[in-house]
Design a protein around this motif. Structure first.
Motif, mmCIF file in Angstrom:
data_model
loop_
_atom_site.group_PDB
_atom_site.id
_atom_site.type_symbol
_atom_site.label_atom_id
_atom_site.label_comp_id
_atom_site.label_asym_id
_atom_site.label_seq_id
_atom_site.Cartn_x
_atom_site.Cartn_y
_atom_site.Cartn_z
ATOM 1 N N PRO A 80 -40.280 12.761 19.653
ATOM 2 C CA PRO A 80 -40.977 12.317 18.440
ATOM 3 C C PRO A 80 -42.178 13.193 18.098
ATOM 4 N N ALA A 81 -42.887 13.668 19.132
ATOM 5 C CA ALA A 81 -44.045 14.528 18.888
ATOM 6 C C ALA A 81 -43.638 15.822 18.192
ATOM 7 N N SER A 82 -42.479 16.369 18.567
ATOM 8 C CA SER A 82 -42.020 17.610 17.937
ATOM 9 C C SER A 82 -41.648 17.377 16.472
ATOM 10 N N VAL A 83 -41.102 16.205 16.173
ATOM 11 C CA VAL A 83 -40.759 15.879 14.783
ATOM 12 C C VAL A 83 -42.024 15.704 13.953
ATOM 13 N N LEU A 120 -51.545 19.403 20.020
ATOM 14 C CA LEU A 120 -51.996 18.882 21.308
ATOM 15 C C LEU A 120 -51.146 17.687 21.726
ATOM 16 N N LEU A 121 -50.754 16.863 20.763
ATOM 17 C CA LEU A 121 -49.855 15.750 21.054
ATOM 18 C C LEU A 121 -48.567 16.251 21.697
ATOM 19 N N LEU A 122 -47.969 17.290 21.127
ATOM 20 C CA LEU A 122 -46.709 17.803 21.670
ATOM 21 C C LEU A 122 -46.905 18.462 23.027
ATOM 22 N N LEU A 146 -38.691 23.778 22.503
ATOM 23 C CA LEU A 146 -37.719 24.733 21.967
ATOM 24 C C LEU A 146 -37.394 24.433 20.509
ATOM 25 N N MET A 147 -37.322 23.144 20.158
ATOM 26 C CA MET A 147 -37.088 22.791 18.766
ATOM 27 C C MET A 147 -38.247 23.269 17.891
ATOM 28 N N THR A 148 -39.468 23.107 18.402
ATOM 29 C CA THR A 148 -40.637 23.570 17.651
ATOM 30 C C THR A 148 -40.643 25.082 17.537
ATOM 31 N N GLY A 189 -43.749 31.149 17.327
ATOM 32 C CA GLY A 189 -42.422 31.021 17.911
ATOM 33 C C GLY A 189 -42.386 31.332 19.394
ATOM 34 N N ILE A 190 -43.024 32.422 19.791
ATOM 35 C CA ILE A 190 -42.962 32.848 21.191
ATOM 36 C C ILE A 190 -43.724 31.898 22.100
ATOM 37 N N SER A 191 -44.851 31.373 21.640
ATOM 38 C CA SER A 191 -45.650 30.474 22.474
ATOM 39 C C SER A 191 -44.854 29.232 22.864
ATOM 40 N N TYR A 192 -44.220 28.599 21.890
ATOM 41 C CA TYR A 192 -43.457 27.386 22.192
ATOM 42 C C TYR A 192 -42.200 27.706 22.996
ATOM 43 N N LEU A 193 -41.589 28.847 22.721
ATOM 44 C CA LEU A 193 -40.436 29.264 23.515
ATOM 45 C C LEU A 193 -40.848 29.484 24.971
#
Length: 215
Positions: A80-83, A120-122, A146-148, A189-193
C-alpha cells in the motif's frame, strides 16, 4: 527466521546525521530558489529527498523503538505504501500541480513535504519493523521497492524522451526537461532498484543453510 538489523548500531547516529544533512542541504540550500527557473533543479530536489534522504533515514531508524513501522505495523505495509507514493509522485508531476509548486513557495513546501512523507513511509515499511518479525515483510518490501523503481523509471523516460516541453516555464528549455528526466531515471529508479535488490540478497543469504545443517 530473524533478519539482522539494517545497519550496525554504532553507525546509526552517523547515518541519521547524513540523512538529516542531505535533507537540510536540499531544502535550505540554493535548490529551492533555482527550482522556480530550472526543471533540473526541481527534479534534483525530488531525487535528493526520496532517493537519498528518505532511505538513509529509514536505515537509521528501522528497528528502533522510535520506528513507527514497529509501533504500527499494519499502517506500514510496503505494497500500500508503494501505491500511495505512486499517486503522490505522479500527481505532483501533473502540469497543474507542477506549475503551482514552481511558482508558489507554500506549494513547493507542500510538495516536498509530501514527497518526503510518502517515500519515508515506503522505505520504513521495507526496512523497519520489529527485528524479530521484519523478515516476514521482506518479500513485500522487495515488491514495493521494485514497483516504485519501475514507475520512477517510467516517469524519467517520459520526461527524457518527450519531443516537446511538458511544462511551460521560462527560462527552462526542452534540454532542461530532458536532463531532469535523466536525473529521475538514474537517481530515482536506481535507488529503489538497489533497495529492492539489497532486501533480496539479504533474504537469499539468510535462507542458505548454515554449516552442519542438513539440507
Amino acid at each position: 527466521m530473524r533478519r539482522p538489523a539494517a545497519i550496525d548500531e554504532i553507525l546509526r547516529p552517523r547515518v541519521l546525521a547524513v540523512g538529516a544533512a542531505v535533507l537540510a542541504m536540499t531544502w535550505l540550500g540554493p535548490l529551492p530558489e533555482m527550482a522556480s527557473r530550472y526543471f533540473t533543479a526541481h527534479m534534483a530536489m525530488h531525487v535528493a529527498v526520496v532517493a537519498i534522504a528518505a532511505p538513509v533515514l529509514a536505515l537509521a531508524l528501522g528497528g528502533l523503538r522510535a520506528d513507527p513501522a514497529r509501533r504500527w505495523p499494519v499502517l506500514f505495509h510496503p505494497l500500500p505504501a508503494s501505491v500511495i507514493e505512486l499517486v503522490v509522485i505522479w500527481g505532483w508531476h501533473s502540469p497543474a500541480l507542477h506549475h503551482l509548486s514552481r511558482h508558489h513557495g507554500w506549494a513547493l513546501m507542500l510538495e516536498q513535504t509530501s514527497f518526503f512523507a510518502v517515500s519515508l513511509l515506503l522505505w520504513l515499511s521495507a526496512f523497519g519493523g520489529d527485528p524479530l518479525q521484519r523478515a516476514e515483510r521482506t518479500a513485500a518490501g522487495i515488491a514495493g521497492l521494485l514497483m516504485t523503481s519501475m514507475h520512477m523509471t517510467l516517469l524519467g523516460v517520459l520526461l527524457a524522451l518527450a519531443p516537446r516541453q511538458l511544462y511551460g516555464h521560462l527560462p527552462a528549455t526542452l534540454d532542461d526537461q530532458q536532463w531532469g528526466g535523466v536525473l529521475m531515471l538514474t537517481g530515482g529508479g536506481i535507488s529503489y532498484l538497489a533497495g529492492g535488490l539489497y532486501l533480496l540478497l539479504g533474504l537469499l543469504k539468510h535462507r542458505e543453510p548454515s554449516p552442519g545443517t542438513p539440507p
